[in-house]
Design a protein around this motif. Structure first.
Motif, mmCIF file in Angstrom:
data_model
loop_
_atom_site.group_PDB
_atom_site.id
_atom_site.type_symbol
_atom_site.label_atom_id
_atom_site.label_comp_id
_atom_site.label_asym_id
_atom_site.label_seq_id
_atom_site.Cartn_x
_atom_site.Cartn_y
_atom_site.Cartn_z
ATOM 1 N N LYS A 1 -8.471 -8.950 -2.770
ATOM 2 C CA LYS A 1 -9.572 -9.168 -3.705
ATOM 3 C C LYS A 1 -9.938 -7.891 -4.453
ATOM 4 O O LYS A 1 -10.274 -7.913 -5.636
ATOM 5 C CB LYS A 1 -10.797 -9.704 -2.962
ATOM 6 C CG LYS A 1 -10.626 -11.125 -2.442
ATOM 7 C CD LYS A 1 -11.826 -11.566 -1.622
ATOM 8 C CE LYS A 1 -13.108 -11.573 -2.437
ATOM 9 N NZ LYS A 1 -14.260 -12.056 -1.646
ATOM 10 N N MET A 2 -9.866 -6.760 -3.766
ATOM 11 C CA MET A 2 -10.257 -5.477 -4.368
ATOM 12 C C MET A 2 -9.077 -4.729 -4.979
ATOM 13 O O MET A 2 -9.240 -3.628 -5.500
ATOM 14 C CB MET A 2 -10.935 -4.596 -3.317
ATOM 15 C CG MET A 2 -12.221 -5.168 -2.761
ATOM 16 S SD MET A 2 -13.031 -4.059 -1.582
ATOM 17 C CE MET A 2 -11.836 -4.056 -0.237
ATOM 18 N N CYS A 3 -7.874 -5.300 -4.883
ATOM 19 C CA CYS A 3 -6.656 -4.621 -5.349
ATOM 20 C C CYS A 3 -6.531 -3.249 -4.697
ATOM 21 O O CYS A 3 -6.160 -2.261 -5.344
ATOM 22 C CB CYS A 3 -6.660 -4.491 -6.868
ATOM 23 S SG CYS A 3 -6.149 -6.009 -7.725
ATOM 24 N N SER A 4 -6.827 -3.198 -3.424
ATOM 25 C CA SER A 4 -6.726 -1.937 -2.684
ATOM 26 C C SER A 4 -5.365 -1.828 -2.013
ATOM 27 O O SER A 4 -4.917 -2.760 -1.342
ATOM 28 C CB SER A 4 -7.836 -1.857 -1.623
ATOM 29 O OG SER A 4 -7.654 -0.722 -0.796
ATOM 30 N N THR A 5 -4.718 -0.688 -2.179
ATOM 31 C CA THR A 5 -3.406 -0.460 -1.568
ATOM 32 C C THR A 5 -3.433 0.725 -0.605
ATOM 33 O O THR A 5 -2.385 1.268 -0.258
ATOM 34 C CB THR A 5 -2.346 -0.200 -2.657
ATOM 35 O OG1 THR A 5 -2.742 0.927 -3.457
ATOM 36 C CG2 THR A 5 -2.186 -1.419 -3.554
ATOM 37 N N THR A 6 -4.618 1.118 -0.178
ATOM 38 C CA THR A 6 -4.730 2.294 0.693
ATOM 39 C C THR A 6 -4.313 1.999 2.125
ATOM 40 O O THR A 6 -3.824 2.885 2.832
ATOM 41 C CB THR A 6 -6.171 2.840 0.680
ATOM 42 O OG1 THR A 6 -7.071 1.784 1.066
ATOM 43 C CG2 THR A 6 -6.546 3.330 -0.716
ATOM 44 N N THR A 7 -4.501 0.769 2.576
ATOM 45 C CA THR A 7 -4.139 0.427 3.962
ATOM 46 C C THR A 7 -3.330 -0.863 3.993
ATOM 47 O O THR A 7 -3.775 -1.881 4.534
ATOM 48 C CB THR A 7 -5.404 0.270 4.829
ATOM 49 O OG1 THR A 7 -6.262 -0.733 4.234
ATOM 50 C CG2 THR A 7 -6.156 1.588 4.960
ATOM 51 N N PRO A 8 -2.135 -0.882 3.427
ATOM 52 C CA PRO A 8 -1.332 -2.113 3.425
ATOM 53 C C PRO A 8 -0.814 -2.456 4.813
ATOM 54 O O PRO A 8 -0.642 -1.575 5.663
ATOM 55 C CB PRO A 8 -0.179 -1.766 2.479
ATOM 56 C CG PRO A 8 -0.013 -0.294 2.632
ATOM 57 C CD PRO A 8 -1.415 0.243 2.796
ATOM 58 N N VAL A 9 -0.571 -3.719 5.044
ATOM 59 C CA VAL A 9 0.074 -4.144 6.282
ATOM 60 C C VAL A 9 1.529 -3.661 6.276
ATOM 61 O O VAL A 9 2.035 -3.159 7.274
ATOM 62 C CB VAL A 9 0.019 -5.680 6.423
ATOM 63 C CG1 VAL A 9 0.759 -6.138 7.666
ATOM 64 C CG2 VAL A 9 -1.434 -6.157 6.459
ATOM 65 N N VAL B 1 -5.650 -7.183 12.249
ATOM 66 C CA VAL B 1 -4.589 -7.220 11.265
ATOM 67 C C VAL B 1 -3.332 -7.758 11.914
ATOM 68 O O VAL B 1 -2.934 -7.341 12.986
ATOM 69 C CB VAL B 1 -4.326 -5.799 10.710
ATOM 70 C CG1 VAL B 1 -3.129 -5.810 9.771
ATOM 71 C CG2 VAL B 1 -5.557 -5.291 9.981
ATOM 72 N N VAL B 2 -2.705 -8.707 11.235
ATOM 73 C CA VAL B 2 -1.492 -9.320 11.753
ATOM 74 C C VAL B 2 -0.310 -8.588 11.157
ATOM 75 O O VAL B 2 -0.270 -8.327 9.962
ATOM 76 C CB VAL B 2 -1.436 -10.810 11.364
ATOM 77 C CG1 VAL B 2 -0.160 -11.451 11.881
ATOM 78 C CG2 VAL B 2 -2.661 -11.519 11.922
ATOM 79 N N SER B 3 0.666 -8.272 11.983
ATOM 80 C CA SER B 3 1.828 -7.541 11.490
ATOM 81 C C SER B 3 2.663 -8.420 10.589
ATOM 82 O O SER B 3 2.567 -9.642 10.613
ATOM 83 C CB SER B 3 2.682 -7.048 12.662
ATOM 84 O OG SER B 3 3.131 -8.154 13.422
ATOM 85 N N ALA B 4 3.502 -7.791 9.781
ATOM 86 C CA ALA B 4 4.380 -8.515 8.873
ATOM 87 C C ALA B 4 5.385 -9.310 9.675
ATOM 88 O O ALA B 4 5.651 -8.998 10.836
ATOM 89 C CB ALA B 4 5.115 -7.525 7.955
ATOM 90 N N PRO B 5 5.964 -10.389 9.066
ATOM 91 C CA PRO B 5 6.941 -11.198 9.784
ATOM 92 C C PRO B 5 8.051 -10.345 10.378
ATOM 93 O O PRO B 5 8.513 -9.384 9.787
ATOM 94 C CB PRO B 5 7.471 -12.122 8.674
ATOM 95 C CG PRO B 5 6.336 -12.228 7.718
ATOM 96 C CD PRO B 5 5.659 -10.893 7.742
#
Length: 211
Positions: free
Chosen positions: A79-87, A153-157
């Protein structure tokens, strides 16, 4: 007699072909456009594309891009277009992302300004049995959904065949890259069509043999 033999052959063929719903489909994100900055006022370009498709567990998103990236984020960062803490984040130019669970997945571009301009996407994934009942557009994500603020936070597949990722954040769990298949749900229809054609040919051969 010929019809009986043909029917038996068809039954055997049908039993040997897996149900079409269990065959993973490969979706080329954005079709011919690929994963790129939308032109003009295309802030919902990729969400419109996602709503036209029905994604199941095991299906694959194929992101093709140049001088860009794919970030998997949680709902709030989307929603905030934040990329500071991506999964997870990927910069290999040909990222194949496999859905390992039902629920919502959130993707954004990591290039500054691209997310705000519409290079972002929400994908809803359903279990095989729920595909037929899936609504045309996703409802609001549940509070305990993927990456929500109130949930861990759920990890990526764990099973997609990823390429290299930026910043040393390459996922630690890898699986074999999915086999190349026709884009989208056409791969499932292709298997069913092949079975039908094979069955018809077997019937014709049986009738000729017993004529």
């Amino acid at each position: 007699m010929a019809s009986v033999v043909a029917a038996m052959i068809c039954i055997l063929l049908a039993a040997s072909v897996p149900p079409s719903s269990s065959i993973p489909a490969v979706y080329s994100v954005g079709d011919v456009r690929g994963w790129a900055l939308p032109s003009g006022n295309g802030t919902e370009t990729y969400n419109h594309w996602a709503k036209k498709n029905r994604f199941q567990v095991g299906d694959v998103l194929d992101f093709k891009y140049a001088s860009d990236s794919v970030f998997v984020v949680n709902h709030d960062d989307y929603k905030m277009c934040s990329t500071t803490t991506p999964v997870s984040r990927f910069t290999d130019g040909d990222t194949k992302f496999t859905f390992d669970r039902p629920g919502f997945f959130y993707f954004v571009s990591g290039v500054p300004g691209h997310c705000e301009a519409g290079q972002r996407m929400i994908v809803r994934v359903v279990a095989h049995s729920a595909l037929a009942a899936a609504p045309a557009s996703p409802a609001s994500p549940p509070s305990a959904g993927f990456g929500s603020a109130s949930s861990p936070v759920v990890s990526a597949p764990a099973s997609p065949g990823y390429g290299s990722s930026a910043g040393g954040s390459t996922p630690t769990s890898f699986g074999p890259s999915p086999l190349a298949e026709p884009s989208g749900a056409s791969s499932r229809a292709l298997a069913a069509g092949f079975s039908l054609v094979t069955c018809l040919l077997a019937g014709v051969i049986a009738m000729i043999a017993f004529a």
